[in-house]
Design an enzyme around this catalytic site. Structure first.
Site, PDB file in Angstrom:
ATOM      1  N   GLY A   1     -14.750 -20.040 -15.756  1.00  0.00           N
ATOM      2  CA  GLY A   1     -13.977 -20.332 -16.798  1.00  0.00           C
ATOM      3  C   GLY A   1     -12.857 -19.299 -16.934  1.00  0.00           C
ATOM      4  O   GLY A   1     -11.691 -19.314 -16.574  1.00  0.00           O
ATOM      5  N   ARG A   2     -13.245 -18.021 -17.132  1.00  0.00           N
ATOM      6  CA  ARG A   2     -12.226 -16.718 -17.190  1.00  0.00           C
ATOM      7  C   ARG A   2     -11.554 -16.731 -15.857  1.00  0.00           C
ATOM      8  O   ARG A   2     -10.377 -16.179 -16.317  1.00  0.00           O
ATOM      9  CB  ARG A   2     -13.107 -15.780 -17.800  1.00  0.00           C
ATOM     10  CG  ARG A   2     -13.505 -15.705 -19.118  1.00  0.00           C
ATOM     11  CD  ARG A   2     -14.246 -14.341 -19.599  1.00  0.00           C
ATOM     12  NE  ARG A   2     -14.869 -14.410 -20.949  1.00  0.00           N
ATOM     13  CZ  ARG A   2     -15.880 -15.082 -21.394  1.00  0.00           C
ATOM     14  NH1 ARG A   2     -16.476 -15.696 -20.679  1.00  0.00           N
ATOM     15  NH2 ARG A   2     -16.229 -15.012 -22.638  1.00  0.00           N
TER      16      ARG A   2
ATOM     17  N   GLN B   1     -15.619 -33.698 -21.650  1.00  0.00           N
ATOM     18  CA  GLN B   1     -17.071 -33.201 -22.202  1.00  0.00           C
ATOM     19  C   GLN B   1     -16.866 -33.748 -23.619  1.00  0.00           C
ATOM     20  O   GLN B   1     -16.112 -33.235 -24.433  1.00  0.00           O
ATOM     21  CB  GLN B   1     -17.243 -31.784 -22.185  1.00  0.00           C
ATOM     22  CG  GLN B   1     -18.343 -31.409 -22.417  1.00  0.00           C
ATOM     23  CD  GLN B   1     -18.407 -29.970 -22.608  1.00  0.00           C
ATOM     24  OE1 GLN B   1     -18.141 -29.038 -23.659  1.00  0.00           O
ATOM     25  NE2 GLN B   1     -19.085 -29.126 -21.540  1.00  0.00           N
TER      26      GLN B   1
ATOM     27  N   ARG C   1     -24.504 -31.140 -19.906  1.00  0.00           N
ATOM     28  CA  ARG C   1     -24.536 -29.714 -19.973  1.00  0.00           C
ATOM     29  C   ARG C   1     -25.731 -29.391 -20.973  1.00  0.00           C
ATOM     30  O   ARG C   1     -26.059 -29.997 -21.926  1.00  0.00           O
ATOM     31  CB  ARG C   1     -23.441 -29.139 -20.524  1.00  0.00           C
ATOM     32  CG  ARG C   1     -23.533 -27.635 -20.777  1.00  0.00           C
ATOM     33  CD  ARG C   1     -22.286 -26.892 -20.777  1.00  0.00           C
ATOM     34  NE  ARG C   1     -21.660 -26.325 -19.723  1.00  0.00           N
ATOM     35  CZ  ARG C   1     -20.487 -25.608 -19.724  1.00  0.00           C
ATOM     36  NH1 ARG C   1     -20.616 -24.787 -20.741  1.00  0.00           N
ATOM     37  NH2 ARG C   1     -20.282 -25.235 -18.535  1.00  0.00           N
TER      38      ARG C   1
ATOM     39  N   TYR D   1     -25.197 -26.761 -30.350  1.00  0.00           N
ATOM     40  CA  TYR D   1     -24.328 -28.006 -31.142  1.00  0.00           C
ATOM     41  C   TYR D   1     -25.559 -28.991 -31.360  1.00  0.00           C
ATOM     42  O   TYR D   1     -26.699 -29.043 -31.105  1.00  0.00           O
ATOM     43  CB  TYR D   1     -23.118 -28.220 -29.851  1.00  0.00           C
ATOM     44  CG  TYR D   1     -22.074 -27.493 -29.910  1.00  0.00           C
ATOM     45  CD1 TYR D   1     -21.681 -26.813 -31.222  1.00  0.00           C
ATOM     46  CD2 TYR D   1     -21.836 -26.814 -28.970  1.00  0.00           C
ATOM     47  CE1 TYR D   1     -20.785 -25.529 -30.934  1.00  0.00           C
ATOM     48  CE2 TYR D   1     -20.791 -25.918 -28.717  1.00  0.00           C
ATOM     49  CZ  TYR D   1     -20.358 -25.177 -29.799  1.00  0.00           C
ATOM     50  OH  TYR D   1     -19.482 -24.160 -29.645  1.00  0.00           O
TER      51      TYR D   1
END
Length: 801
Positions: free
Chosen positions: A728-729, A505, A635, A587
């Protein structure tokens, strides 16, 4: 205590009966503005959980209700000329009028004061003369609205119109009728509630309602029904009603559902109960259920705590999380029905599964327990249509532990020339463990362990395209030869030792750069060594905390575009299988897309097309240098969770623009664009955005956001809400999450591969004994008082012991 209840609906009456039963000395008065027999509505559905609470709290009420319930187990979904049945659900319903009579009789028997045709005095007046005032005056609560600011009232008017009707047609199951009309899709929710009647709710989106010629009737008096609309509905749904059956109105008129939320449920000694405090859409159950559960908890809290203030705090503390969870499920359900036309292209079995799991409370595993044959049938359809060279799942029911059963998450998926062995992605997660942008041993172990753990695709963290584009000094990069060599070491390991794919990414931090690592203060600027941050507009992330960013010039934009392309070339040389462009989370590229962060007046600002110009230029530059047989994903933040920010409608347009530019899938995240966001957190809370983008554009999606179980993944994939699920987690908790998900489901097959050195651990380890040793003797006292020893059991002994 001296208690006043405003509202004689089920919640107010049940609370009054419970309190009077707990202490006959309580003086309780119920005010109801309508006559005793002025009952609006038809059937009320109660869950087994609610009934269990009623049974323990007041057996007399439970016995009276149980004698009159209509019970059924099946849900029939009528769609495209087919009837798809799912069983094992368990419903109990009762005539609303009969429920109220039972509760009124119980109140009268216990000595509660009932005042009908009596408008209650204002709550503030009652509060001055009573120990407690319970406002159970419904969704249009005068008490709540009078003190809206104190209660933190928030009203969310939804987009469907509905009308609550009855019928003399007795359904033999809970019925969903999806009806295609020249005006659009309409739906009927129908269920029996007595031996001779059913509830019949007509619902449709407001645009369909208008196209059908329906109108609001402000001329109707309270209690009147819109008979013209009822007659039209009888004609529209004549095939459902059949010959000789009619619709029965009762204060029936077109309504738009309003979700009521409140910041607090009590003000002094005044407390809200039921719909006055909160509403949940009828498609997941009844408001009566919630109100009666509120009544149980409020009565118990008053009984268990000293003082009204402590009791009301305890009541709200206990009930609020339960109600919030219910409202999240109801929100998902009502939005599903608002957007039903997005799903009507689905094959009937998938549509039925999608409908049943719409609230995310009913899941794949849950349905396999309730009706294994139904899920096996949907599995078989999915297996036959999934892009797989392997045999499809069997059409007959398979035991949960059967190796023959292939869960949806273990079917492959293809993006361009890349075939992923299953639908699980290890989500991109910043590790803040690089040195001058160079990944090291930590990254090798972190990403290598996840690839060994069974996921089909492992994503790097956001890899920055320049030193200035880093979020923190510890972020990884791909802008120097050392970075490329270090990443090659990681990809070589993944390709040599696993059958997983690895994706990179790439992104630029923009105005969120030059900050500390997460555990030292997320989004906090560095104490020293800060570098210049850049953005489309000079708007700091947190005014007074973060830097005011430099507004990029067209020439500087060209230079950054070229940095992205250079990183993509390096990613190709480093051996990555997939490249993702990070256009989310505030971002740099994301901040061009959001109207909250892009205030430019040149060609790179203004409307959505202008705000997308630079991200699309970057995408085109990257796609041009990235190998044509390798996929590229993007994304995005599908919503900013702030008024005036990016919306779900915008997200569809953004996804379509990237798809038209050549994106192979959209990785659908949300938020993190502004610190002012107010996300609607909850299990799988971001997946509806992936569902909408997939449905509206046809482009594959990757769903993310609090997807925590393999049951969630199977549910989302089989319902067609997404194509891939990124977690993810769960992978931080368990790097072998996917392998363990296969073991838990009893699956072994091509969708998951245990590394050869790990195969000895492919079965779940045995656990130690948790039960205590059983006694050999038990002393029993007989009727004569003598104690006798009875031998209970003796362990079997084998040779050599």
């Amino acid at each position: 205590m001296r208690i006043a209840c405003i509202g004689g609906g089920p919640g107010g009456l049940y609370f009054a009966a419970l309190m009077k039963r707990l202490d006959p000395a309580h003086e309780i008065t119920v005010y109801e503005r309508n006559a005793p027999d002025d009952t609006f509505g038809f059937g009320v559905v109660l869950s087994d959980e609610t009934l269990g609470g009623i049974e323990h709290a007041d057996p007399a009420v439970y016995a009276a209700l149980s004698a009159e319930f209509a019970r059924w187990d099946d849900i029939d979904i009528h769609y495209r000329g087919q009837v798809i049945t799912s069983g094992g659900h368990g419903f109990s319903a009762i005539d609303r009028g009969r429920l109220l009579r039972i509760l009124r009789d119980r109140c009268a028997d216990l000595g509660v004061g009932l005042r009908f045709r009596a408008t209650a005095p204002p709550a503030t007046d009652l509060a001055a003369t009573h120990d407690l005032v319970v406002a159970a005056d419904g969704a249009n609560s005068t008490t709540r609205r009078t003190h809206a600011a104190d209660f933190g009232e928030h009203l969310d008017r939804r987009h469907c119109k509905y009308m609550w009707l009855g019928t003399d047609l007795v359904f033999d199951a809970f019925n969903f009728h999806i009806v295609t009309t020249p005006h659009g899709t309409m739906q009927v929710h129908g269920y029996p509630y007595s031996a001779d009647a059913s509830t019949f709710i007509v619902e449709m989106h407001e645009r369909v309602w208008r196209a059908a010629g329906f109108t609001s009737r402000p001329d109707l008096r309270p209690g009147d029904s819109d008979h013209d609309a009822v007659d039209t509905c009888e004609k529209l749904f004549a095939d459902i009603l059949g010959r000789g059956h009619r619709l029965v109105p009762n204060n029936s008129r077109w309504l738009a559902f309003t979700t009521v939320r409140t910041g607090t449920w009590h003000r002094g000694n005044v407390v809200l109960l039921g719909d006055a405090a909160h509403t949940a859409h009828f498609s997941i159950g009844s408001g009566t259920k919630l109100a009666m559960e509120d009544a149980l908890t409020l009565a118990a809290s008053l009984h268990e705590n000293r003082g009204v203030r402590a009791a009301l705090a305890a009541y709200e503390e206990e009930r609020r999380p339960v109600v919030a969870s219910t409202q999240r499920a109801a929100q998902a359900s009502l939005e599903w029905f608002e957007d039903i036309e997005r799903h009507t292209a689905q094959e009937p079995r998938r549509f039925a599964f999608n409908l049943l799991t719409r609230s995310r409370r009913v899941t794949y595993d849950n349905l396999r327990v309730r009706d294994p044959a139904f899920v096996a049938d949907v599995d078989a359809w999915f297996g036959a249509t999934a892009s797989s060279p392997q045999p499809s799942a069997p059409s007959s029911p398979a035991p949960m532990s059967s190796p023959a059963h292939r869960p949806p998450m273990f079917f492959p998926f293809r993006l361009r020339g890349l075939e992923l062995k299953n639908r699980v992605v290890v989500s991109a997660m910043d590790m803040y463990s690089a040195t001058d942008g160079t990944p090291g041993d930590f990254h090798l172990v972190h990403l290598g362990s996840k690839a060994l753990g069974g996921a089909a695709l492992v994503m790097t963290e956001m890899v920055c395209v320049s030193a200035e584009g880093r979020i923190t000094p510890r972020c990884a990069g791909l802008y120097a030869p050392d970075h490329e060599a270090a990443w090659s070491r990681v990809t070589d390991f993944v390709h040599r030792h696993t059958d997983a794919a690895i994706g990179v990414q790439i992104g630029h931090s923009g105005r969120k750069g030059s900050t500390r690592v997460m555990w030292e203060g997320i989004d906090q600027p560095l104490e020293e060594g800060n570098w210049r941050v850049v953005a489309p507009s000079p708007l700091p992330y947190r005014p007074g905390v973060n830097q005011v960013p430099h507004e990029l010039t067209p020439a500087e934009l060209d230079a950054i575009r070229d940095e992205f392309a250079a990183s993509a070339r390096a990613a190709d040389r480093a051996g990555f299988d997939l490249l993702e462009l990070h256009c989310a989370h505030g971002y740099l590229l994301s901040s061009f897309i959001s109207p909250l962060t892009n205030r430019r007046t040149d060609a790179y600002g203004g409307d959505l097309a202008g705000r997308l110009r630079f991200p699309l230029e970057v995408f085109a530059a990257v796609r041009a240098v990235w190998p044509g047989d390798r996929p590229m994903t993007v994304r995005i933040s599908a919503t900013d969770w702030v008024d005036g920010g990016t919306t779900a409608d915008d997200a569809v347009a953004i996804a379509r623009a990237f798809a038209d530019a050549g994106a192979d899938a959209i990785d659908v995240s949300t938020g993190q664009v502004t610190p002012d966001e107010e996300p609607a957190y909850g299990r799988s809370y971001q997946t509806p955005f992936a569902d909408r983008i997939r449905g509206d554009t046809g482009i594959p999606t990757i769903a993310v956001g609090a997807i925590s179980s393999y049951d969630d993944v199977n549910s989302l994939i089989l319902a067609g809400r997404t194509d891939l699920c990124a977690l993810g987690r769960p992978h931080l908790y368990d790097p072998s999450w996917t392998l363990h998900a296969a073991a838990e489901q009893g699956y072994s097959g091509p969708g998951v591969t245990w590394p050869v050195p790990f195969r000895a651990g492919s079965r779940r380890p045995q656990t130690g004994r948790t039960d205590g040793p059983r006694p050999r003797l038990e002393l029993v006292r007989g009727d004569d008082g003598a104690t006798t020893a009875h031998r209970r059991w003796r362990p079997q002994r084998s040779a050599g012991t």
